[in-house]
Write a protein that holds these residues in place. Structure first.
Motif, PDB file in Angstrom:
ATOM      1  N   TYR A  17     -90.655 -53.948 -10.312  1.00 13.66           N
ATOM      2  CA  TYR A  17     -90.752 -53.719  -9.005  1.00 13.66           C
ATOM      3  C   TYR A  17     -91.381 -54.762  -8.270  1.00 13.66           C
ATOM      4  CZ  TYR A  17     -89.260 -48.718  -9.268  1.00 13.66           C
ATOM      5  OH  TYR A  17     -88.554 -47.661  -9.451  1.00 13.66           O
ATOM      6  N   GLY A  18     -90.695 -55.094  -7.093  1.00 12.65           N
ATOM      7  CA  GLY A  18     -91.494 -56.240  -6.093  1.00 12.65           C
ATOM      8  C   GLY A  18     -92.075 -55.034  -4.989  1.00 12.65           C
ATOM      9  N   ASN A  19     -93.054 -55.650  -4.315  1.00 11.67           N
ATOM     10  CA  ASN A  19     -93.557 -54.831  -3.287  1.00 11.67           C
ATOM     11  C   ASN A  19     -93.769 -55.671  -1.928  1.00 11.67           C
ATOM     12  OD1 ASN A  19     -97.113 -54.284  -2.803  1.00 11.67           O
ATOM     13  ND2 ASN A  19     -95.417 -52.832  -2.197  1.00 11.67           N
ATOM     14  N   PRO A  20     -92.294 -55.687  -1.166  1.00 18.70           N
ATOM     15  CA  PRO A  20     -92.063 -56.214   0.022  1.00 18.70           C
ATOM     16  C   PRO A  20     -92.820 -55.929   1.287  1.00 18.70           C
ATOM     17  CG  PRO A  20     -90.253 -54.938  -0.429  1.00 18.70           C
ATOM     18  CD  PRO A  20     -91.315 -54.809  -1.512  1.00 18.70           C
ATOM     19  N   THR A  21     -93.283 -54.717   1.239  1.00 17.54           N
ATOM     20  CA  THR A  21     -94.057 -54.213   2.344  1.00 17.54           C
ATOM     21  C   THR A  21     -95.145 -53.354   1.844  1.00 17.54           C
ATOM     22  OG1 THR A  21     -92.682 -52.277   2.629  1.00 17.54           O
ATOM     23  CG2 THR A  21     -92.127 -54.046   4.018  1.00 17.54           C
ATOM     24  N   PRO A  22     -96.163 -53.016   2.255  1.00 15.76           N
ATOM     25  CA  PRO A  22     -97.369 -52.134   1.733  1.00 15.76           C
ATOM     26  C   PRO A  22     -96.952 -50.804   1.265  1.00 15.76           C
ATOM     27  CG  PRO A  22     -98.124 -53.283   3.743  1.00 15.76           C
ATOM     28  CD  PRO A  22     -96.549 -53.401   3.432  1.00 15.76           C
ATOM     29  N   ASP A  23     -95.769 -50.201   1.972  1.00 15.49           N
ATOM     30  CA  ASP A  23     -95.365 -48.753   1.613  1.00 15.49           C
ATOM     31  C   ASP A  23     -94.185 -48.873   0.687  1.00 15.49           C
ATOM     32  OD1 ASP A  23     -93.440 -49.702   3.682  1.00 15.49           O
ATOM     33  OD2 ASP A  23     -93.219 -47.625   4.533  1.00 15.49           O
ATOM     34  N   GLU A  24     -93.609 -49.995   0.054  1.00 12.76           N
ATOM     35  CA  GLU A  24     -92.430 -49.895  -0.543  1.00 12.76           C
ATOM     36  C   GLU A  24     -92.377 -50.669  -1.818  1.00 12.76           C
ATOM     37  OE1 GLU A  24     -87.841 -51.249   0.121  1.00 12.76           O
ATOM     38  OE2 GLU A  24     -89.166 -51.535   1.594  1.00 12.76           O
ATOM     39  N   ASP A  77     -86.517 -58.535  -2.627  1.00 12.79           N
ATOM     40  CA  ASP A  77     -87.807 -58.097  -2.378  1.00 12.79           C
ATOM     41  C   ASP A  77     -88.889 -58.345  -3.444  1.00 12.79           C
ATOM     42  OD1 ASP A  77     -86.887 -56.618  -0.240  1.00 12.79           O
ATOM     43  OD2 ASP A  77     -86.657 -54.831  -1.260  1.00 12.79           O
ATOM     44  N   GLY A  78     -88.332 -59.351  -4.164  1.00  8.20           N
ATOM     45  CA  GLY A  78     -89.246 -59.880  -5.288  1.00  8.20           C
ATOM     46  C   GLY A  78     -89.092 -59.127  -6.533  1.00  8.20           C
ATOM     47  N   GLY A  79     -88.392 -58.258  -6.805  1.00  6.72           N
ATOM     48  CA  GLY A  79     -88.134 -57.436  -7.869  1.00  6.72           C
ATOM     49  C   GLY A  79     -86.900 -57.929  -8.890  1.00  6.72           C
ATOM     50  N   ILE A  80     -86.752 -57.407  -9.912  1.00  3.21           N
ATOM     51  CA  ILE A  80     -85.711 -57.453 -10.869  1.00  3.21           C
ATOM     52  C   ILE A  80     -85.018 -56.018 -11.182  1.00  3.21           C
ATOM     53  CG2 ILE A  80     -85.143 -58.348 -13.345  1.00  3.21           C
ATOM     54  CD1 ILE A  80     -87.595 -60.003 -13.008  1.00  3.21           C
ATOM     55  N   ASP A  81     -83.562 -56.094 -10.954  1.00  8.29           N
ATOM     56  CA  ASP A  81     -82.850 -54.783 -11.305  1.00  8.29           C
ATOM     57  C   ASP A  81     -82.836 -54.741 -12.866  1.00  8.29           C
ATOM     58  OD1 ASP A  81     -82.366 -54.124  -8.796  1.00  8.29           O
ATOM     59  OD2 ASP A  81     -80.350 -55.018  -8.770  1.00  8.29           O
ATOM     60  N   PRO A  82     -82.981 -53.606 -13.534  1.00  7.74           N
ATOM     61  CA  PRO A  82     -82.796 -53.479 -14.867  1.00  7.74           C
ATOM     62  C   PRO A  82     -81.261 -53.458 -15.114  1.00  7.74           C
ATOM     63  CG  PRO A  82     -83.371 -51.287 -14.033  1.00  7.74           C
ATOM     64  CD  PRO A  82     -83.429 -52.188 -12.897  1.00  7.74           C
ATOM     65  N   VAL A  83     -80.978 -53.913 -16.290  1.00  6.30           N
ATOM     66  CA  VAL A  83     -79.819 -54.011 -16.818  1.00  6.30           C
ATOM     67  C   VAL A  83     -79.365 -53.394 -18.085  1.00  6.30           C
ATOM     68  CG1 VAL A  83     -77.559 -55.590 -17.167  1.00  6.30           C
ATOM     69  CG2 VAL A  83     -79.070 -56.274 -15.502  1.00  6.30           C
ATOM     70  N   ILE A  84     -78.332 -52.401 -18.063  1.00  3.00           N
ATOM     71  CA  ILE A  84     -78.324 -51.562 -19.352  1.00  3.00           C
ATOM     72  C   ILE A  84     -76.835 -51.828 -19.735  1.00  3.00           C
ATOM     73  CG2 ILE A  84     -77.816 -49.251 -20.084  1.00  3.00           C
ATOM     74  CD1 ILE A  84     -80.244 -48.854 -17.470  1.00  3.00           C
ATOM     75  N   ARG A  85     -76.520 -52.252 -21.043  1.00  2.00           N
ATOM     76  CA  ARG A  85     -75.262 -52.502 -21.734  1.00  2.00           C
ATOM     77  C   ARG A  85     -74.770 -51.185 -22.346  1.00  2.00           C
ATOM     78  NH1 ARG A  85     -76.306 -56.336 -25.837  1.00  2.00           N
ATOM     79  NH2 ARG A  85     -75.989 -55.014 -27.396  1.00  2.00           N
ATOM     80  N   TYR A  86     -73.646 -50.851 -22.364  1.00  2.00           N
ATOM     81  CA  TYR A  86     -73.067 -49.998 -23.283  1.00  2.00           C
ATOM     82  C   TYR A  86     -71.780 -50.803 -24.017  1.00  2.00           C
ATOM     83  CZ  TYR A  86     -74.428 -45.829 -20.558  1.00  2.00           C
ATOM     84  OH  TYR A  86     -75.442 -44.928 -20.125  1.00  2.00           O
ATOM     85  N   ASP A  87     -72.008 -50.397 -25.345  1.00  2.00           N
ATOM     86  CA  ASP A  87     -71.009 -50.714 -26.379  1.00  2.00           C
ATOM     87  C   ASP A  87     -69.976 -49.612 -26.802  1.00  2.00           C
ATOM     88  OD1 ASP A  87     -72.143 -53.474 -25.923  1.00  2.00           O
ATOM     89  OD2 ASP A  87     -73.042 -53.466 -27.776  1.00  2.00           O
TER      90      ASP A  87
END
Length: 168
Positions: A45-52, A59-69
């Protein structure tokens, strides 16, 4: 006398055979799933504004990536839920509003590109019919907005993406 003994012996033998023919024989087996799920990228999680808090790159975050085989086509459904609560957070006195999006990031078979257009979304859940054998990577975006005009308290925040493989 001999006849009576023989008669009782025969009756005893019939009773024994009846008891011996009642039998429970177990059959056991194990099924290995032909669908496996792996975390390829842990979200941040990034924290782009004080309430988010947001996993968006902007926004300074990284999306998780999930792999299905999937090794057997058209037998499984991917069910992915973006977070709608924190598993760890400081004490919060106001509501948290959640939003998210699950998308196909990449795939090993060209035909899997159709998964994105055919996905089904409801509440915080996205389902994909895994109609082809191969690997598919899903990106999960998550945003949490705190209260109305309130700043998030300092501390560690964690939330979980739930990824399931449902047999059809």
């Amino acid at each position: 006398m001999f006849k009576q003994t023989l008669t009782f012996g025969a009756i005893g033998m019939v009773c024994s055979m009846a008891a011996a023919s009642a039998n429970n024989t177990p059959i056991t087996g194990n099924v290995s799933s032909k669908c496996s799920i792996f975390t390829d990228t842990i979200g941040v999680y990034g924290n782009p504004t004080p309430d988010e808090l947001s996993t968006k790159t902007a926004d300074g975050g990284i999306d998780p990536v999930i792999r299905y085989d999937v090794t057997v086509a058209d037998k499984y459904k991917a069910k992915i839920s973006w977070p709608n609560s924190f598993s760890t957070s400081p004490s919060l006195s106001d509501a948290v509003n959640w939003d998210g999006e699950t998308t196909v990031k990449s795939h090993s078979v060209t035909g899997m590109s159709a998964y994105e257009a055919a996905k089904v979304e409801y509440e915080n859940v996205t389902e994909f019919d895994l109609t082809l054998a191969g690997s598919t990577w899903f990106s999960v975006e998550s945003e949490a907005t705190y209260g109305v005009g309130k700043s998030l308290p300092g501390g560690e925040y964690k939330a979980n993406v739930v990824a399931e493989c449902i047999a059809d």
